[in-house]
Design a protein around this motif. Structure first.
Motif, short mmCIF file in Angstrom:
data_model
loop_
_atom_site.label_atom_id
_atom_site.label_comp_id
_atom_site.label_asym_id
_atom_site.label_seq_id
_atom_site.Cartn_x
_atom_site.Cartn_y
_atom_site.Cartn_z
N ALA A 1 76.48 23.70 42.58
CA ALA A 1 74.90 22.85 42.35
C ALA A 1 73.97 22.69 40.82
CB ALA A 1 74.07 23.70 43.24
N ASP B 1 68.68 22.08 41.88
CA ASP B 1 69.44 22.82 43.51
C ASP B 1 68.89 24.31 43.38
OD1 ASP B 1 70.50 20.52 43.74
OD2 ASP B 1 72.40 20.95 42.74
N LEU C 1 71.64 17.26 45.56
CA LEU C 1 73.06 18.59 46.24
C LEU C 1 73.10 17.94 47.11
CD1 LEU C 1 74.75 20.83 46.54
CD2 LEU C 1 73.26 22.21 47.32
#
Length: 288
Positions: A225, A229, A253
């Motif tokens: 990520a 995110d 994501l």
């Protein structure tokens, strides 16, 4: 020494199989931000309890639509964070390890959850002697617990969990106070089976250098990520092995997960996030 998990990058998307789960949740009837025990909480900002309740209800109903069982514990006045059920227990093979909170404001929650388990037929319930914020810092991969420390759960609680639950526990150090629990920086997408390793997603910058190396070695195919995110609590997701419940803002994501064969399912948790919580924070998994 724990061996590196074999690669599974090229698996067919059709192999993403959802598994029926059982969850325990607590309605946010008394939700509030009356104190600040993490960087996301600001008592000067207004909170809409009705909106928090509506968001929580939709999250609960989403789990049920996906075929999962959701049980509920009665909320208690004066415990606004009781909605974050994940912090109150770790259940593996029907054995329950309770919680011991670091913040004095949350300490009473632990006993309410302990009583719920006892009243629902669980007799193998052990309360920890060390600070242990349960699934907030414990992520079960199907083979081991990935255990966070650095801000909430004591490192000594990791050894205690291994002894009580009888499963391997791997310690990981968190270094960014915004991601004070492991479940704000990492979650399990699919658990390990006899034929497949576990698959996880995580935000590398939330971890110490050594912990990043451990994660890269054990999970070379993890979904990584980025800051966007993490900042919207995208790593506070809940996966059943195929369907992945994420905050609505975690679009980047979601795209990466879809590319790996998962089905993103969006949830609005904007009001609950004012207390530093997301989908996973609200969801304690009961594994029998």
């Amino acid at each position: 020494m724990i061996a590196t998990e074999p690669s599974h990058t090229l698996r067919s998307m059709n192999l993403r199989v959802p598994l029926t789960r059982r969850y325990l949740m607590c309605p946010p009837r008394y939700f509030a931000v009356d104190y600040a025990i993490n960087p996301w909480m600001d008592p000067s900002q207004p909170v809409d309890v009705g909106r928090a309740m509506a968001q929580w209800t939709e999250l609960r109903d989403t789990y049920r639509r996906l075929g999962h069982t959701v049980e509920e514990i009665e909320p208690q006045p004066g415990l606004p964070d009781m909605v974050f059920a994940a912090n109150s227990g770790t259940v593996i093979d029907g054995r329950v390890l309770g919680a011991r909170f670091r913040a004095k404001e949350r300490v009473p929650e632990a006993d309410h959850y302990r009583r719920w388990f006892l009243e629902h037929g669980y007799r193998d319930v052990v309360m920890p002697s060390r600070i242990n914020e349960a699934e907030g810092d414990f992520a079960w991969t199907g083979r081991m617990i990935l255990a966070g420390t650095g801000f909430r759960t004591d490192p000594e609680a990791h050894a205690e969990a291994q002894e009580i639950l009888g499963v391997p526990v791997l310690s990981l150090r968190l270094v960014d106070p915004r991601y004070y629990h492991l479940d704000t920086a990492l979650f399990v997408l699919s658990e390990a089976t006899e034929s497949r390793p576990a698959h996880i997603a995580y935000y590398p910058e939330a971890f110490s250098a050594g912990s990043r190396r451990v994660l890269a070695r054990l999970f070379p195919d993890a979904v990584l990520a980025d800051a966007a995110d993490a900042e919207c609590f995208g790593l506070n997701g809940v996966s059943d092995g195929r369907n992945v419940v994420l905050p609505v803002e975690a679009t980047g994501l979601a795209d990466r997960l879809a590319g790996q064969g998962y089905e993103p399912v969006f949830a609005d948790i904007s009001e609950l996030r004012k207390a530093g919580g997301g989908p996973k924070c609200c969801t304690l998994e009961i594994r029998k």
